[in-house]
Enzyme design. Structure first.
Site, PDB file in Angstrom:
ATOM      1  N   HIS A 322       0.661  -1.245   0.039  1.00  0.00           N
ATOM      2  CA  HIS A 322      -0.056   0.009  -0.133  1.00  0.00           C
ATOM      3  C   HIS A 322       0.908   1.387   0.112  1.00  0.00           C
ATOM      4  O   HIS A 322       2.114   1.345   0.178  1.00  0.00           O
ATOM      5  CB  HIS A 322      -0.970   0.087   1.063  1.00  0.00           C
ATOM      6  CG  HIS A 322      -0.333  -0.048   2.615  1.00  0.00           C
ATOM      7  ND1 HIS A 322       0.256   1.231   3.017  1.00  0.00           N
ATOM      8  CD2 HIS A 322       0.058  -0.813   3.490  1.00  0.00           C
ATOM      9  CE1 HIS A 322       0.766   1.026   4.194  1.00  0.00           C
ATOM     10  NE2 HIS A 322       0.836  -0.367   4.597  1.00  0.00           N
ATOM     11  N   CYS A 340       3.470  -4.547   6.593  1.00  0.00           N
ATOM     12  CA  CYS A 340       3.147  -4.687   5.297  1.00  0.00           C
ATOM     13  C   CYS A 340       4.254  -3.977   4.486  1.00  0.00           C
ATOM     14  O   CYS A 340       5.294  -3.672   4.970  1.00  0.00           O
ATOM     15  CB  CYS A 340       1.759  -3.285   5.225  1.00  0.00           C
ATOM     16  SG  CYS A 340       0.201  -3.808   5.899  1.00  0.00           S
TER      17      CYS A 340
END
Length: 414
Positions: A322, A340
């Site tokens: 992301h 992440c």
């Protein structure tokens, strides 16, 4: 017993013997009994099938027996509405025939019985019956996944069962009925994840441009005691370009390949110590333009609550690729995330637009644990092929290679 008069063979012969021992015979006979029109054998046999509009219990075998002492059964065939034969066995004395394979539920059958009387005259009787449709509690429905559409080369096919199947023989019945046809032809296998879930994947990633058709032939088939195959909606997948994103947590860069050619190199940051990103092959599960991420969702000790954009999900537990504009200074240099893979907003938007569900995201050189094969998205590709085949109820112990594929294809169909 009422049927046409019995026809007996009468022979009339005259033998002439010459004085020197030479001789000749001249014989005449009536028509052979096998040439007679078959009589109605209804009074010569008994059948355990249902009466009138009643339905047969598919869990019970069919049986035809000869009545009285003046005849016997010579042959019995039982077929369903599609012309498929049901295996059966006739005793040597012709006194009894019974099915040796289970009937399908919710199916029409035709049973053709041939007999003969003590004089050899042939009899015939055709019997028809239907079998009960199982209730929902007795039915094993199958739900294939994902939805029909276009996917990446790493997308496994899934089969969710409506009831548990524990026994190996029952699993073989189910697996044999789940058909996967690919164009071009591609070696693959089902793997039992648990008693209600199967995954199917090829030995290597799907070929670019492949078409995959999945269907079930399980309907009406007996799986185990009091459980029959139910409904399943067929599935059709097409495969796009081979997109692979390889993140090197050590060098802090992601390289994206299309059909083997590098098309982008992106500076990234991955999980910091204590939250290290999982190593291994993951599959894109979906994409969300905006996702709210909080420390509570992963039990992090340091508080955070952020809206994250251009989020591409790769695990069920919340690992994404992301946009992370707050960590641009660390991207390409250090690992600072909570697991992440973060990158600039522009790079995240490009990645978001480039990948589709089923594409490959691989992480190497992280200090994190390995990606779980099952239970947290699709870690199927982290299972080597020999072990994967070992999770099949049909291929376990079967030698790998073309011979094994042929053996599986030639197994009797239920």
């Amino acid at each position: 017993m009422s049927h046409s008069p019995r026809i007996r063979t009468v022979l009339s012969c005259t033998m002439l013997v010459a004085a020197l021992g030479a001789g000749a015979t001249a014989c005449g006979s009536s028509d052979h009994p096998l040439s007679a029109k078959p009589y109605d054998a209804a009074g010569q046999i008994a059948f355990n099938g249902p009466v009138g509009s009643q339905k047969a219990d598919p869990d019970k075998p069919l049986e035809v027996t000869a009545e009285g002492d003046d005849g016997r059964i010579t042959d019995v065939t039982a077929t369903d509405a599609q012309g498929r034969y049901v295996a059966g066995e006739l005793t040597a004395d012709g006194a009894r025939w019974h099915t040796t394979a289970p009937l399908a539920a919710g199916t029409q059958y035709t049973v053709r019985v041939s007999t003969e009387d003590e004089g050899g005259a042939p009899g015939r009787k055709v019997l028809t019956l239907g079998t009960d449709v199982p209730t929902k509690k007795k039915r094993l429905d199958v739900t294939f996944g994902p939805d029909s559409g276009k996917y990446g080369v790493g997308q496994p096919v899934t089969a969710k069962l409506s009831a548990k199947v524990e026994d190996k023989k029952a699993r073989a019945v189910v697996e044999r009925s789940l058909k996967v046809q690919t164009q071009p032809a591609t070696e693959g296998a089902w793997h039992w994840v648990d008693s209600k879930t199967l995954h199917y994947r090829p030995k290597d990633y799907w070929p670019t441009g492949a078409t995959i058709n999945v269907r079930s032939n399980l309907k009406g088939i007996k799986v185990r005691e009091r459980l029959w195959g139910g409904d399943a909606k067929p599935l059709r997948l097409t495969i796009g370009d081979r997109i692979e994103a390889v993140t090197d947590a050590g060098s802090h860069y992601m390289t994206v390949y299309r059909n083997g050619e590098a098309i982008n190199s992106i500076p990234v940051t991955t999980g910091r110590p204590g939250y290290s990103t999982r190593n291994g092959v993951k599959v894109v599960l979906g994409k969300e333009y905006a996702v709210r991420m909080t420390s509570a969702s992963i039990g992090a000790s340091d508080f955070y609550d952020k809206m994250v954009y251009y989020a591409t999900r790769v695990t069920d537990s919340g690992e994404y690729v992301h946009a992370a504009p707050w960590s641009v200074g660390s991207q390409g240099n250090a690992n600072t995330s909570h697991g992440c893979t973060g990158m600039s907003t522009d790079n995240a938007a490009w990645f978001y637009e480039t990948v589709r569900q089923g594409d490959i995201v691989k992480v190497v050189n992280s200090s994190g644990a390995d990606m779980d094969p099952f239970g947290n998205g699709f870690g199927d590709w982290n299972v080597d092929w020999k072990e994967w085949r070992g999770g099949s109820a049909l291929l376990e112990g079967v030698k790998e290679g073309p011979t094994a594929v042929d053996a599986a294809r030639l197994r009797p169909q239920v």
